[in-house]
Design an enzyme around this catalytic site. Structure first.
Site, PDB file in Angstrom:
ATOM      1  N   LYS A 115      -1.633 105.013 179.480  1.00  0.00           N
ATOM      2  CA  LYS A 115      -2.141 103.701 179.078  1.00  0.00           C
ATOM      3  C   LYS A 115      -1.428 102.537 179.765  1.00  0.00           C
ATOM      4  O   LYS A 115      -2.018 101.468 179.967  1.00  0.00           O
ATOM      5  CB  LYS A 115      -2.071 103.563 177.552  1.00  0.00           C
ATOM      6  CG  LYS A 115      -3.119 104.420 176.834  1.00  0.00           C
ATOM      7  CD  LYS A 115      -3.083 104.193 175.345  1.00  0.00           C
ATOM      8  CE  LYS A 115      -4.274 104.857 174.654  1.00  0.00           C
ATOM      9  NZ  LYS A 115      -4.398 106.280 174.946  1.00  0.00           N
ATOM     10  N   GLU A 199       1.629  95.264 172.393  1.00  0.00           N
ATOM     11  CA  GLU A 199       0.687  94.230 172.788  1.00  0.00           C
ATOM     12  C   GLU A 199       0.236  93.458 171.550  1.00  0.00           C
ATOM     13  O   GLU A 199       0.448  93.900 170.412  1.00  0.00           O
ATOM     14  CB  GLU A 199      -0.526  94.830 173.520  1.00  0.00           C
ATOM     15  CG  GLU A 199      -1.362  95.758 172.685  1.00  0.00           C
ATOM     16  CD  GLU A 199      -2.471  96.438 173.479  1.00  0.00           C
ATOM     17  OE1 GLU A 199      -2.392  96.479 174.727  1.00  0.00           O
ATOM     18  OE2 GLU A 199      -3.416  96.963 172.848  1.00  0.00           O
ATOM     19  N   ARG A 291     -14.301 111.043 180.356  1.00  0.00           N
ATOM     20  CA  ARG A 291     -15.074 112.203 179.908  1.00  0.00           C
ATOM     21  C   ARG A 291     -16.351 111.723 179.244  1.00  0.00           C
ATOM     22  O   ARG A 291     -16.597 110.533 179.121  1.00  0.00           O
ATOM     23  CB  ARG A 291     -14.257 113.007 178.901  1.00  0.00           C
ATOM     24  CG  ARG A 291     -13.763 112.148 177.726  1.00  0.00           C
ATOM     25  CD  ARG A 291     -13.177 112.947 176.603  1.00  0.00           C
ATOM     26  NE  ARG A 291     -12.491 112.132 175.628  1.00  0.00           N
ATOM     27  CZ  ARG A 291     -13.071 111.423 174.674  1.00  0.00           C
ATOM     28  NH1 ARG A 291     -14.395 111.408 174.572  1.00  0.00           N
ATOM     29  NH2 ARG A 291     -12.363 110.721 173.807  1.00  0.00           N
TER      30      ARG A 291
END
Length: 489
Positions: A115, A199, A291
């Site tokens: 990430k 964040e 995916r």
């Protein structure tokens, strides 16, 4: 490509088989003994048994799956979702074995799976990102320093996370200290990687995601957005396309950003760029899922595009053959995930035998499932049984379709969340489109199962159904179930 092995199980294996058979391809499934009587095994052209304990380990055994592909003479592998679908090493192993990998390149999987790296690439591609630490936090003091620089509340997230694991919200310094430790520990236990970043946390956020398709020749398009704001434990429960709050200008903007990210990482397959939208309508990058998504049916219904078929074409090296102007969004589709769980007991998973399985059908209804009457639902796998989807000319019609479809879904033998789902899509704020990721918690009391009250009319319906000699068992129990408003006898 003549034969495709599906490295998965359950409803997604059945769904992929449908496209394979429609296109004249051989479908091979792998299965553990626990799934020997599953619908996927029944429908497959070939089935290869895997071994391992616990059962989930069999579906994570790369060597066994590659050997199964070889022994069954499959020449391609489709991973579905979950298990090994976002494992770059598995993708590379498939390629190294001389098989066609139905998915993006291993490097793209690895880049988007981290990430922190994914945020860097998203920013490079022009996708807005939330204020946060530029990399992994060194320690708890670093976490507090960044949190106070960003401003509370903040969200601490595992770099290698997924499925809601390794995520904690902090509203002040004390919570931040606890959140860093617990998020890091959970991430290390779940993914073998304890790195955490921080964040800004968006209050009352919407979860918006953009479906992209990209070929091996550099062409890419987006198929519009889905809204997936109805969640429990950071996991989606209800999804819809298009979002009730995204206008055409916003759709094209976030779609172009998603396409830019796909091209930046050299993406080639179906993928999803997930965003968080604040109350001002600004959307920020969350992650990219490399995916097929669980909720892909709603996009297929509003675009008319078979995403699995496109994955196969791209894996064969074919060009997309169309540009963004060829994509149009028509109507509205809403998907509900049916789980074997008890919403009134903190969504505790349920196990048992499905004595009767009856799903709705007809115009505007789609059901993706992998179960049949007599099947045992155990505790070894995710408790999702099926996805029930309603499709209509507009959102009002789609809501009517999905509510009716849920009422007609009969799963006798164990508790499921179908009645709970019907209450969600019938809630006034869902109908008005006023949804956010805290929706289920906010309306917990309103969505709880009401006390059972069988009035005289319902009692007469049940009695008549049970007494009628011309009713077979399926229709009798379906009628009784409907009359009782989804109550599980």
């Amino acid at each position: 490509m003549k034969s495709v092995l599906i490295a998965n199980r359950g409803e997604i294996a059945v769904r992929i088989l449908k496209t394979l058979h429609r296109e004249g391809l051989t479908g091979v499934v792998v299965y553990h003994e626990a799934d020997a009587e599953s619908l996927a095994v029944k429908l497959a052209d070939k089935a290869v048994e895997l071994h391992g304990s616990p059962p989930v380990s069999a579906y994570l055994d790369v060597e066994q799956i590659i050997a199964a592909a070889k022994s069954s003479e499959a020449d391609a592998v489709h991973p579905g979702f979950g298990f090994l679908a976002e494992n770059g090493d598995f993708a590379q192993a498939v390629i190294d074995a001389g098989l066609i990998w139905v998915g993006p390149k291993p490097d793209a999987i690895r880049s988007m799976g981290d990430k922190i790296e994914a945020k860097r690439l998203a920013e490079e591609a022009g996708v807005p990102i939330l204020p946060g630490s530029p990399g992994a936090l060194a320690d708890v003091d670093d976490a507090v320093e960044w949190a106070e620089k960003i401003g509370y509340p903040v969200l601490l997230k595992a770099s290698a996370g997924g499925g809601g694991k390794g995520m904690r919200i902090a509203h002040d310094r004390a919570e931040c200290i606890d959140a860093f430790t617990s998020a890091s520990n959970e991430a290390r236990a779940s993914f073998g990687d304890g790195r955490v970043f921080v964040e800004r946390f968006v209050e009352r956020p919407r979860h918006i995601e953009v479906q992209v398709l990209a070929d091996q020749h550099g062409a890419a398009v987006h198929l519009g957005e889905r809204e997936c704001s109805i969640q429990r434990r950071y996991q989606k429960v209800v999804e819809e396309a298009p979002s009730p709050v995204v206008d055409e200008e916003t759709r094209q903007r976030i779609g172009a950003q998603a396409v830019s990210l796909a091209q930046t990482v050299g993406y080639a397959s179906a993928g999803t760029v997930e965003l968080v939208m604040d109350e001002q309508g600004e959307a920020y990058f969350l992650e990219m899922n490399t995916r097929l998504q669980v909720e892909h049916p709603v996009t297929e219904l509003v675009t008319g595009i078979d995403i699995v078929s496109e994955q196969l074409r791209i894996a064969r090296g074919e060009e997309l053959g169309y540009d963004q102007d060829a994509i149009s969004i028509t109507g509205s589709a809403i998907e509900c995930r049916v789980y074997a769980e008890n919403p009134d007991e903190d969504f505790a998973p349920e196990t048992g035998t499905l004595h009767l399985v009856h799903f709705p059908s007809g115009e505007g209804v789609r059901v993706d499932h992998g179960v049949q009457s007599g099947q045992v639902v155990g505790a070894a796998f995710d408790p999702m049984i099926a996805k029930v989807v309603g499709f209509g000319a507009d959102r009002t019609e789609a809501i009517a379709k999905i509510r009716k479809a849920l009422r007609e879904t009969v799963l006798l033998g164990l508790t499921t969340n179908t009645a709970y789902l019907e209450r969600i899509v019938g809630h006034r704020d869902f109908i008005s489109g006023a949804t956010h990721t805290g929706f289920l918690a906010l309306y917990e009391d309103e969505l709880a199962t009401p006390p059972l009250e069988v009035d005289e009319e319902r009692a007469l319906i049940c009695a008549a159904a049970l007494a009628s000699p011309w009713f077979d068992e399926r229709h009798t129990l379906s009628t009784v179930h409907s009359a009782l408003g989804g109550w599980r006898a």
